[in-house]
Design a protein around this motif. Structure first.
Motif, PDB file in Angstrom:
ATOM      1  N   ALA A   8       0.826  -1.204   0.000  1.00 53.41           N
ATOM      2  CA  ALA A   8       0.000   0.000   0.000  1.00 53.41           C
ATOM      3  C   ALA A   8       0.859   1.251   0.000  1.00 53.41           C
ATOM      4  CB  ALA A   8      -0.923  -0.009   1.222  1.00 53.41           C
ATOM      5  N   VAL A   9       1.908   1.256   0.820  1.00 52.41           N
ATOM      6  CA  VAL A   9       2.808   2.413   0.852  1.00 52.41           C
ATOM      7  C   VAL A   9       3.486   2.580  -0.506  1.00 52.41           C
ATOM      8  CG1 VAL A   9       4.938   3.309   1.861  1.00 52.41           C
ATOM      9  CG2 VAL A   9       3.166   2.366   3.335  1.00 52.41           C
ATOM     10  N   GLY A  10       3.888   1.463  -1.120  1.00 55.61           N
ATOM     11  CA  GLY A  10       4.498   1.543  -2.437  1.00 55.61           C
ATOM     12  C   GLY A  10       3.561   2.134  -3.472  1.00 55.61           C
ATOM     13  N   ALA A  11       2.294   1.712  -3.454  1.00 60.15           N
ATOM     14  CA  ALA A  11       1.319   2.248  -4.409  1.00 60.15           C
ATOM     15  C   ALA A  11       1.108   3.744  -4.194  1.00 60.15           C
ATOM     16  CB  ALA A  11      -0.004   1.497  -4.267  1.00 60.15           C
ATOM     17  N   VAL A  12       1.017   4.172  -2.940  1.00 60.81           N
ATOM     18  CA  VAL A  12       0.819   5.600  -2.645  1.00 60.81           C
ATOM     19  C   VAL A  12       2.028   6.408  -3.093  1.00 60.81           C
ATOM     20  CG1 VAL A  12       0.575   7.285  -0.785  1.00 60.81           C
ATOM     21  CG2 VAL A  12      -0.793   5.193  -0.754  1.00 60.81           C
ATOM     22  N   VAL A  13       3.226   5.900  -2.821  1.00 66.24           N
ATOM     23  CA  VAL A  13       4.446   6.597  -3.233  1.00 66.24           C
ATOM     24  C   VAL A  13       4.512   6.712  -4.751  1.00 66.24           C
ATOM     25  CG1 VAL A  13       6.963   6.367  -3.346  1.00 66.24           C
ATOM     26  CG2 VAL A  13       5.773   6.052  -1.172  1.00 66.24           C
ATOM     27  N   GLU A  14       4.122   5.644  -5.436  1.00 68.76           N
ATOM     28  CA  GLU A  14       4.142   5.698  -6.903  1.00 68.76           C
ATOM     29  C   GLU A  14       3.166   6.744  -7.420  1.00 68.76           C
ATOM     30  OE1 GLU A  14       3.467   4.989 -11.053  1.00 68.76           O
ATOM     31  OE2 GLU A  14       1.953   4.846  -9.481  1.00 68.76           O
ATOM     32  N   LEU A  15       1.984   6.798  -6.843  1.00 64.91           N
ATOM     33  CA  LEU A  15       0.962   7.743  -7.297  1.00 64.91           C
ATOM     34  C   LEU A  15       1.355   9.186  -7.022  1.00 64.91           C
ATOM     35  CD1 LEU A  15      -2.260   5.831  -6.168  1.00 64.91           C
ATOM     36  CD2 LEU A  15      -1.560   6.290  -8.528  1.00 64.91           C
ATOM     37  N   LEU A  16       1.938   9.426  -5.853  1.00 62.04           N
ATOM     38  CA  LEU A  16       2.189  10.805  -5.431  1.00 62.04           C
ATOM     39  C   LEU A  16       3.548  11.345  -5.874  1.00 62.04           C
ATOM     40  CD1 LEU A  16       0.772  10.773  -1.775  1.00 62.04           C
ATOM     41  CD2 LEU A  16      -0.370  11.483  -3.902  1.00 62.04           C
ATOM     42  N   VAL A  17       4.553  10.455  -5.966  1.00 62.59           N
ATOM     43  CA  VAL A  17       5.912  10.944  -6.218  1.00 62.59           C
ATOM     44  C   VAL A  17       6.514  10.341  -7.478  1.00 62.59           C
ATOM     45  CG1 VAL A  17       8.253  11.129  -5.273  1.00 62.59           C
ATOM     46  CG2 VAL A  17       6.274  11.259  -3.738  1.00 62.59           C
ATOM     47  N   ILE A  18       6.560   9.007  -7.518  1.00 62.89           N
ATOM     48  CA  ILE A  18       7.315   8.325  -8.573  1.00 62.89           C
ATOM     49  C   ILE A  18       6.755   8.632  -9.949  1.00 62.89           C
ATOM     50  CG2 ILE A  18       8.081   6.080  -9.420  1.00 62.89           C
ATOM     51  CD1 ILE A  18       9.349   6.960  -6.772  1.00 62.89           C
ATOM     52  N   ARG A  19       5.451   8.756 -10.056  1.00 59.72           N
ATOM     53  CA  ARG A  19       4.810   8.995 -11.356  1.00 59.72           C
ATOM     54  C   ARG A  19       5.346  10.256 -12.026  1.00 59.72           C
ATOM     55  NH1 ARG A  19      -1.473   7.699 -11.978  1.00 59.72           N
ATOM     56  NH2 ARG A  19      -0.540   5.664 -11.526  1.00 59.72           N
ATOM     57  N   ARG A  20       5.821  11.189 -11.246  1.00 58.41           N
ATOM     58  CA  ARG A  20       6.336  12.444 -11.796  1.00 58.41           C
ATOM     59  C   ARG A  20       7.801  12.351 -12.207  1.00 58.41           C
ATOM     60  NH1 ARG A  20       2.392  13.174  -8.289  1.00 58.41           N
ATOM     61  NH2 ARG A  20       0.951  14.936  -8.505  1.00 58.41           N
ATOM     62  N   LEU A  21       8.397  11.181 -12.007  1.00 58.91           N
ATOM     63  CA  LEU A  21       9.832  11.034 -12.254  1.00 58.91           C
ATOM     64  C   LEU A  21      10.163  10.183 -13.473  1.00 58.91           C
ATOM     65  CD1 LEU A  21      10.992  10.333  -8.576  1.00 58.91           C
ATOM     66  CD2 LEU A  21      11.084  12.506  -9.795  1.00 58.91           C
ATOM     67  N   TYR A  22       9.184   9.540 -14.090  1.00 56.09           N
ATOM     68  CA  TYR A  22       9.474   8.589 -15.159  1.00 56.09           C
ATOM     69  C   TYR A  22      10.219   9.223 -16.331  1.00 56.09           C
ATOM     70  CZ  TYR A  22       6.335   5.371 -12.773  1.00 56.09           C
ATOM     71  OH  TYR A  22       5.750   4.552 -11.841  1.00 56.09           O
ATOM     72  N   HIS A  23       9.885  10.449 -16.642  1.00 55.11           N
ATOM     73  CA  HIS A  23      10.495  11.095 -17.805  1.00 55.11           C
ATOM     74  C   HIS A  23      11.584  12.082 -17.400  1.00 55.11           C
ATOM     75  CE1 HIS A  23       7.465   9.244 -20.311  1.00 55.11           C
ATOM     76  NE2 HIS A  23       6.507   9.745 -19.550  1.00 55.11           N
ATOM     77  N   ARG A  24      11.998  11.988 -16.146  1.00 56.38           N
ATOM     78  CA  ARG A  24      13.085  12.845 -15.677  1.00 56.38           C
ATOM     79  C   ARG A  24      14.408  12.111 -15.772  1.00 56.38           C
ATOM     80  NH1 ARG A  24      10.738  16.882 -12.326  1.00 56.38           N
ATOM     81  NH2 ARG A  24      12.836  17.784 -12.201  1.00 56.38           N
ATOM     82  N   GLN A  25      15.502  12.852 -15.661  1.00 56.67           N
ATOM     83  CA  GLN A  25      16.829  12.243 -15.713  1.00 56.67           C
ATOM     84  C   GLN A  25      17.054  11.378 -14.473  1.00 56.67           C
ATOM     85  OE1 GLN A  25      19.640  15.426 -16.149  1.00 56.67           O
ATOM     86  NE2 GLN A  25      19.020  15.909 -18.247  1.00 56.67           N
ATOM     87  N   HIS A  26      18.005  10.444 -14.597  1.00 56.66           N
ATOM     88  CA  HIS A  26      18.282   9.541 -13.482  1.00 56.66           C
ATOM     89  C   HIS A  26      18.748  10.298 -12.243  1.00 56.66           C
ATOM     90  CE1 HIS A  26      17.332   6.004 -15.602  1.00 56.66           C
ATOM     91  NE2 HIS A  26      18.420   5.923 -16.351  1.00 56.66           N
ATOM     92  N   LEU A  27      19.457  11.413 -12.432  1.00 55.35           N
ATOM     93  CA  LEU A  27      19.904  12.190 -11.283  1.00 55.35           C
ATOM     94  C   LEU A  27      18.708  12.721 -10.499  1.00 55.35           C
ATOM     95  CD1 LEU A  27      22.114  13.492  -9.595  1.00 55.35           C
ATOM     96  CD2 LEU A  27      22.126  15.424 -11.198  1.00 55.35           C
ATOM     97  N   ASP A  28      17.671  13.172 -11.200  1.00 54.23           N
ATOM     98  CA  ASP A  28      16.464  13.635 -10.515  1.00 54.23           C
ATOM     99  C   ASP A  28      15.808  12.489  -9.743  1.00 54.23           C
ATOM    100  OD1 ASP A  28      16.840  16.153 -11.622  1.00 54.23           O
ATOM    101  OD2 ASP A  28      15.598  15.713 -13.370  1.00 54.23           O
ATOM    102  N   GLN A  29      15.791  11.301 -10.339  1.00 49.69           N
ATOM    103  CA  GLN A  29      15.211  10.140  -9.664  1.00 49.69           C
ATOM    104  C   GLN A  29      15.996   9.784  -8.403  1.00 49.69           C
ATOM    105  OE1 GLN A  29      15.274   7.157 -12.716  1.00 49.69           O
ATOM    106  NE2 GLN A  29      13.711   8.154 -13.965  1.00 49.69           N
ATOM    107  N   VAL A  30      17.315   9.848  -8.503  1.00 47.11           N
ATOM    108  CA  VAL A  30      18.158   9.539  -7.349  1.00 47.11           C
ATOM    109  C   VAL A  30      17.913  10.530  -6.221  1.00 47.11           C
ATOM    110  CG1 VAL A  30      20.550   9.520  -6.538  1.00 47.11           C
ATOM    111  CG2 VAL A  30      19.953   8.336  -8.654  1.00 47.11           C
TER     112      VAL A  30
ATOM    113  N   ALA B 271      15.277  12.489  -5.678  1.00 43.66           N
ATOM    114  CA  ALA B 271      13.920  12.399  -5.145  1.00 43.66           C
ATOM    115  C   ALA B 271      13.743  11.167  -4.268  1.00 43.66           C
ATOM    116  CB  ALA B 271      12.903  12.380  -6.293  1.00 43.66           C
ATOM    117  N   THR B 272      14.259  10.030  -4.713  1.00 37.62           N
ATOM    118  CA  THR B 272      14.084   8.812  -3.914  1.00 37.62           C
ATOM    119  C   THR B 272      15.001   8.804  -2.690  1.00 37.62           C
ATOM    120  OG1 THR B 272      15.607   7.632  -5.420  1.00 37.62           O
ATOM    121  CG2 THR B 272      13.248   7.417  -5.833  1.00 37.62           C
ATOM    122  N   PHE B 273      16.130   9.520  -2.763  1.00 44.23           N
ATOM    123  CA  PHE B 273      16.954   9.674  -1.560  1.00 44.23           C
ATOM    124  C   PHE B 273      16.208  10.516  -0.525  1.00 44.23           C
ATOM    125  CE2 PHE B 273      20.139  11.955   0.987  1.00 44.23           C
ATOM    126  CZ  PHE B 273      20.816  10.874   1.529  1.00 44.23           C
ATOM    127  N   ALA B 274      15.488  11.527  -0.996  1.00 43.20           N
ATOM    128  CA  ALA B 274      14.667  12.312  -0.067  1.00 43.20           C
ATOM    129  C   ALA B 274      13.599  11.438   0.583  1.00 43.20           C
ATOM    130  CB  ALA B 274      14.018  13.481  -0.808  1.00 43.20           C
TER     131      ALA B 274
END
Length: 306
Positions: free
Chosen positions: A75-97, A99-102
């Motif tokens: 459930a936490v994974g699904a919420v994180v994907e909906l709220l945060v991860i979904r906005r990172l798919y088309h971003r550079q890997h540095l942005d993903q790193v 954001a997920t470190f945060a």
């Protein structure tokens, strides 16, 4: 080195390897399908462990706690994907790193706020608290054998899911050409959420099982996450088979190295020096293994697109 000790450490290596597989399989699914570097994957491992320990302590049932831990991580994974991860798919890997470190920091402080700073303890269920005899007369905990069995069952289930089901076909298609399956009418957003939640659930399962062998504490997911990344690099990004083989290799090399390297160096060094040198080299062995494999197989042992 005695035969009972060797057999026991081989089982310990397999147990570590199957636990790493539960982590690495979800991580490689997410990276392979979504192209996302998720440093927060270890946080789902921690969530599963904490929820399992707290629920088991409240209800008195390990099995209720285990189910709650897996569901909470998903459930936490699904919420994180909906709220945060979904906005990172088309971003550079540095942005993903970044954001997920945060997210790691947020999960760590949130867990400390909810459960406190003191470690939680999870007891092995009574039905699995015994030991079985090994060749040579030594005994091995049943619960560790159960962890190995769970890892094998999950590996088989994932293989059947990916290769024999319609969902698995969509996952493989999403890994190969996400634009095409979107054009065919498949809701790629829901597929991504489902895959991310599945990966989080597997991490939660790993944390829930290991929580019975060690203390459950804030930050417990980060060391395991590092090993999981080593596993998917060795096995091949996006490959479940590679994650399984890589996990077993890493588990065996790490466990056997830490046990037997100090003894080996004692044959020609002072005991104190041998222990220090052996321990230092043992901690490097999995990275040496990774370097050797990448020198001959730059994409890993079983790259998904090979």
């Amino acid at each position: 080195m005695t035969l009972p000790l060797l057999f026991e450490q081989l089982l310990n290596g397999l147990q570590l390897g199957t636990m790493l597989f539960l982590m690495a399989s979800g991580l490689t699914l997410v990276f392979g399908v979504m192209g996302l570097i998720n440093l927060a994957h270890g946080s789902f491992y921690m969530v599963g462990a904490f929820v399992t320990a707290w629920t088991a302590g409240t209800t008195g049932s390990f099995w209720v706690g285990l189910g709650a831990g897996i569901l909470a991580a998903a459930a936490v994974g699904a919420v994180v994907e909906l709220l945060v991860i979904r906005r990172l798919y088309h971003r550079q890997h540095l942005d993903q790193v970044l954001a997920t470190f945060a997210l790691i920091l947020i999960f760590s402080e949130g867990t400390r706020w909810l459960f406190g700073s003191s470690p939680l303890w999870l007891n092995v269920p009574e039905a699995l608290s015994g030991a079985v005899a090994l060749p040579g007369g030594s005994r091995y905990p049943v619960f560790r054998l159960v962890i190995i069995a769970v890892g094998v069952l999950v590996a088989v289930a994932l293989f059947l899911l990916i290769s024999r089901t319609r969902l698995g076909m969509r996952i493989r298609a999403g890994e190969s050409d996400r634009e095409m399956i979107g054009a065919l009418g498949i809701d790629i957003a829901k597929l991504y959420t489902l895959v991310f939640a599945l990966g989080a659930a597997l991490a939660g399962l790993a944390g829930s099982m290991i929580g019975a062998l060690q203390s459950v504490q804030v930050g417990m997911g980060e060391p395991v996450l590092i090993l999981a990344f080593v596993v998917i690099v060795i096995g091949g990004i996006g490959s479940i088979k590679g994650a399984l083989i890589g996990s077993i290799l890493v588990g065996l090399v790490d466990t056997l190295g830490r046990v037997f390297l100090p003894s080996l160096f004692k044959l020609f060094m002072a005991p104190a020096d041998a222990s220090g040198v052996g321990a230092a080299l043992a901690s490097m062995l999995i990275y040496v293994l990774m370097a050797i494999i990448l020198a001959f197989k730059p994409k890993g042992l079983f790259a998904a697109n090979d």
